[in-house]
Design an enzyme around this catalytic site. Structure first.
Site, PDB file in Angstrom:
ATOM      1  CB  CYS A 180     -10.568 -79.371 -89.662  1.00 52.71           C
ATOM      2  SG  CYS A 180     -10.435 -81.030 -90.217  1.00 52.71           S
ATOM      3  NE  ARG A 229     -11.448 -80.052 -94.510  1.00 52.04           N
ATOM      4  CZ  ARG A 229     -12.090 -81.187 -94.271  1.00 52.04           C
ATOM      5  NH1 ARG A 229     -11.924 -81.809 -93.133  1.00 52.04           N
ATOM      6  NH2 ARG A 229     -12.896 -81.706 -95.175  1.00 52.04           N
ATOM      7  CG  ASP A 263     -10.255 -88.581 -98.299  1.00 54.87           C
ATOM      8  OD1 ASP A 263      -9.700 -87.696 -97.616  1.00 54.87           O
ATOM      9  OD2 ASP A 263     -11.408 -88.450 -98.776  1.00 54.87           O
ATOM     10  NE  ARG A 319     -16.535 -87.516 -88.455  1.00 54.09           N
ATOM     11  CZ  ARG A 319     -16.053 -86.368 -88.883  1.00 54.09           C
ATOM     12  NH1 ARG A 319     -15.023 -85.830 -88.292  1.00 54.09           N
ATOM     13  NH2 ARG A 319     -16.611 -85.746 -89.899  1.00 54.09           N
ATOM     14  CE  LYS A 342     -16.268 -89.716 -94.512  1.00 59.13           C
ATOM     15  NZ  LYS A 342     -16.213 -88.237 -94.602  1.00 59.13           N
ATOM     16  CG  ASN A 343     -16.451 -88.112 -98.324  1.00 61.05           C
ATOM     17  OD1 ASN A 343     -16.979 -87.968 -97.223  1.00 61.05           O
ATOM     18  ND2 ASN A 343     -15.134 -88.087 -98.490  1.00 61.05           N
TER      19      ASN A 343
HETATM   20  N1  EPU Z   1     -10.535 -74.874 -99.882  1.00 62.68           N
HETATM   21  C1  EPU Z   1     -10.449 -73.492 -99.877  1.00 62.68           C
HETATM   22  N2  EPU Z   1     -11.620 -72.771 -99.919  1.00 62.68           N
HETATM   23  C2  EPU Z   1     -12.833 -73.345 -99.980  1.00 62.68           C
HETATM   24  C3  EPU Z   1     -12.923 -74.759 -99.995  1.00 62.68           C
HETATM   25  C4  EPU Z   1     -11.749 -75.485 -99.961  1.00 62.68           C
HETATM   26  O1  EPU Z   1      -9.360 -72.954 -99.814  1.00 62.68           O
HETATM   27  O2  EPU Z   1     -13.846 -72.639-100.012  1.00 62.68           O
HETATM   28  C5  EPU Z   1      -9.299 -75.679 -99.850  1.00 62.68           C
HETATM   29  C6  EPU Z   1      -9.220 -76.580 -98.611  1.00 62.68           C
HETATM   30  O3  EPU Z   1      -8.727 -75.896 -97.501  1.00 62.68           O
HETATM   31  C7  EPU Z   1      -8.305 -77.690 -99.086  1.00 62.68           C
HETATM   32  C8  EPU Z   1      -8.670 -77.811-100.566  1.00 62.68           C
HETATM   33  O4  EPU Z   1      -9.334 -76.601-100.910  1.00 62.68           O
HETATM   34  O5  EPU Z   1      -6.966 -77.301 -98.976  1.00 62.68           O
HETATM   35  C9  EPU Z   1      -9.560 -78.987-100.918  1.00 62.68           C
HETATM   36  O6  EPU Z   1     -10.632 -79.068-100.006  1.00 62.68           O
HETATM   37  P1  EPU Z   1     -12.088 -79.552-100.420  1.00 62.68           P
HETATM   38  O7  EPU Z   1     -13.021 -78.407-100.284  1.00 62.68           O
HETATM   39  O8  EPU Z   1     -12.057 -80.288-101.701  1.00 62.68           O
HETATM   40  O9  EPU Z   1     -12.418 -80.581 -99.253  1.00 62.68           O
HETATM   41  P2  EPU Z   1     -13.841 -80.855 -98.642  1.00 62.68           P
HETATM   42  O10 EPU Z   1     -14.855 -80.676 -99.699  1.00 62.68           O
HETATM   43  O11 EPU Z   1     -13.993 -80.089 -97.368  1.00 62.68           O
HETATM   44  C10 EPU Z   1     -13.974 -83.394 -99.247  1.00 62.68           C
HETATM   45  C11 EPU Z   1     -14.130 -84.676 -98.500  1.00 62.68           C
HETATM   46  C12 EPU Z   1     -12.839 -84.951 -97.722  1.00 62.68           C
HETATM   47  C13 EPU Z   1     -11.693 -85.056 -98.725  1.00 62.68           C
HETATM   48  C14 EPU Z   1     -11.604 -83.757 -99.550  1.00 62.68           C
HETATM   49  C15 EPU Z   1     -10.559 -83.811-100.637  1.00 62.68           C
HETATM   50  C16 EPU Z   1     -16.511 -84.739 -98.087  1.00 62.68           C
HETATM   51  C17 EPU Z   1     -17.637 -84.660 -97.121  1.00 62.68           C
HETATM   52  N3  EPU Z   1     -15.276 -84.562 -97.605  1.00 62.68           N
HETATM   53  O12 EPU Z   1     -13.737 -82.391 -98.268  1.00 62.68           O
HETATM   54  O13 EPU Z   1     -13.012 -86.197 -97.072  1.00 62.68           O
HETATM   55  O14 EPU Z   1     -10.478 -85.239 -98.052  1.00 62.68           O
HETATM   56  O15 EPU Z   1     -12.889 -83.498-100.161  1.00 62.68           O
HETATM   57  O16 EPU Z   1     -10.792 -84.860-101.502  1.00 62.68           O
HETATM   58  O17 EPU Z   1     -16.720 -84.968 -99.271  1.00 62.68           O
HETATM   59  C18 EPU Z   1     -12.537 -87.853 -95.462  1.00 62.68           C
HETATM   60  O18 EPU Z   1     -13.454 -88.535 -95.961  1.00 62.68           O
HETATM   61  O19 EPU Z   1     -11.726 -88.314 -94.619  1.00 62.68           O
HETATM   62  C19 EPU Z   1     -12.386 -86.458 -95.865  1.00 62.68           C
HETATM   63  C20 EPU Z   1     -11.693 -85.572 -95.146  1.00 62.68           C
END
Ligand code: EPU
Length: 419
Positions: free
Chosen positions: A117, A122, A306, A398, A22-23
């Site tokens: 969320c 996030r 995850d 999802r 998915k990701n």
């Molecule tokens: N964060 C910030 N600022 C930003 C972006 C992130 O502070 O601009 C913080 C977030 O709040 C969090 C941390 O950085 O505390 C890591 O978040 P990240 O941005 O890596 O998460 P994401 O990119 O929104 C993806 C996956 C998630 C997975 C996370 C961590 C996708 C579409 N989603 O989310 O997947 O948990 O990386 O590995 O790739 C899931 O599949 O269930 C899922 C939630």
């Protein structure tokens, strides 16, 4: 609203085929916006988040065609709108992934700012700061990110936090920027690597993916290609954990053991025998109870957030006491209260959960709160005595393709009923 009904107590046995990740597929579909000609993505899992991404791209005028063998053709040439509306972004935060490609390819984007969320606040500040550093003008008003630019400029960007979609957005933007970008403190997740490979297949010049420094030499055009997404490491880990908890023996096929090193290590520490081949993993836990496993989530290659909820379920029925520390998201313990309703013994203190293994869980009506939390409740249901009813399972759809069918083929007594 559909529910899953599970009768626990059957050790899982057999083979299960893992779907595409998915990701990985979500950023790759967004990256197709960068191309001058159609892209075909293969090994696309049948998931609600993929449907939402199709709706999102389709709403911009992009042509989409579902082919055989789980492929989707994306033709970005027909795009006539550059907007990701709130109605879709609120159901799928990964919609933010169109921001970088729209800006880089079309110089404009309007993307609803994702709200909070269930698992944490996030924010997307790192995405926005990076794009601004590359020359985009960004304004947030009326709940939307309004962004414009002439051609983006390559820059050295040091990201404040390790962010998966943030790294992906900036890498996609940099692929068409003028000059070289260096992304420091980049995420090393396999899905980031898969996106880099896809971009390279379209003609991008990228080095260093899989390390914390990614170098992108911008090119003027990217062209369509055919690309097969990598296997879903979290789906793989979820089935293996289910096998470990139920005292079963399961072989996951069409997967890649190299993507799951930290998870396999923990399963072995829990007492499982794990065998691997180039594209399969077999776990054997017959006639044994898992031992409690301490873990701490962190960005790849450390233990994935995850998989935290699924390992929490395992620890609920393990021998001994485990400490689980969640460092990635501030509120990813929503499954704890539901597991406790099934008889789990868990104490929460800040970012740490102390789980004392109990002799058995008891089936109960429970409610899914997010994708991985739903998976942990299903796993708990598979070992609980009696019947577990998992409500709000739209979360599971999802991110897990046909989970009840795959589990049923492994012997689980699980069925879906309309509410
Ligand atoms: N964060 C910030 N600022 C930003 C972006 C992130 O502070 O601009 C913080 C977030 O709040 C969090 C941390 O950085 O505390 C890591 O978040 P990240 O941005 O890596 O998460 P994401 O990119 O929104 C993806 C996956 C998630 C997975 C996370 C961590 C996708 C579409 N989603 O989310 O997947 O948990 O990386 O590995 O790739 C899931 O599949 O269930 C899922 C939630």
């Amino acid at each position: 609203m559909n529910k899953l009904i599970i009768e626990g107590g059957v050790p899982l046995a057999g083979d299960v085929r893992v779907s595409g990740a998915k990701n990985a597929v979500l950023p790759i579909m967004a990256a197709a916006l960068l191309a001058d000609s159609p892209v075909t993505v293969e090994n696309v899992p049948h998931l609600h988040d993929v449907t939402t991404t199709m709706e999102l791209l389709g709403g911009m005028g992009v042509s989409l065609m579902v082919g055989d063998k789980m492929s989707i053709e994306v033709d970005p040439g027909t795009i006539d709108a550059y907007r990701a509306p709130y109605e879709l972004v609120k159901t799928m935060r990964a919609s933010i992934l169109v921001l970088g490609p729209l800006l880089a390819r079309h110089g404009r984007a309007e993307v609803s700012l994702p709200g909070g969320c269930a698992i944490g606040t996030r924010p997307v500040d790192v995405h926005l700061q990076g794009l601004e550093a590359m020359g985009a003008e960004i304004e947030v008003r009326e709940g939307y990110i309004h962004a414009r630019c002439s051609r983006l400029k390559g820059r050295r960007i040091v990201m404040d936090v390790v962010t998966v979609t943030g790294t992906e957005n900036l890498m996609m933007a940099a692929a068409l920027a003028e000059g070289t970008s260096v992304l420091e403190n980049a995420a090393r997740e396999p899905e980031v690597v898969d996106l880099a490979r896809f971009l390279r297949a379209m003609g991008a010049e990228i080095e260093g993916e899989g390390t914390d420094t990614i170098v992108i030499h911008g090119v003027p055009h990217l062209s369509g290609t055919r690309y097969r997404v990598l296997p879903d490491r979290i789906e793989t880990g979820t089935f293996l954990t289910a096998a470990a908890m139920t005292g079963g023996r399961v072989k996951t096929l069409a997967t890649d053991p190299e993507l799951l090193e930290s998870v396999l290590l923990k399963l072995e520490q829990a007492g499982a025998r794990v065998n691997t081949g180039a594209d399969w993993i077999e776990l054997d836990m017959r006639d044994r109870r898992p031992k409690a496993i301490d873990l701490r989530t962190a960005p790849y290659p450390a233990f994935p957030t995850d998989m935290q909820a699924q390992f929490m379920a395992l620890n609920c029925v393990a021998e001994g006491t485990a400490h689980i520390i969640e460092t990635v998201f501030e509120n990813r313990f929503m499954h704890v209260q539901e597991l406790m309703r099934m008889g789990a013994d868990i104490q929460l203190e800040g970012h740490t959960a102390m789980v004392r293994g109990v002799d058995h869980l008891t089936g109960a009506p429970v409610m899914a709160t997010d994708l991985r939390a739903s998976a942990s409740l299903i796993l708990a249901g598979l070992v609980a005595r009696g019947e577990t009813r998992v409500d709000r399972i739209y979360h599971i759809d999802r991110g897990y393709e046909g989970i009840e069918e795959k589990l049923a083929r492994l012997g689980a007594r699980i069925r879906r009923i309309p509410a």
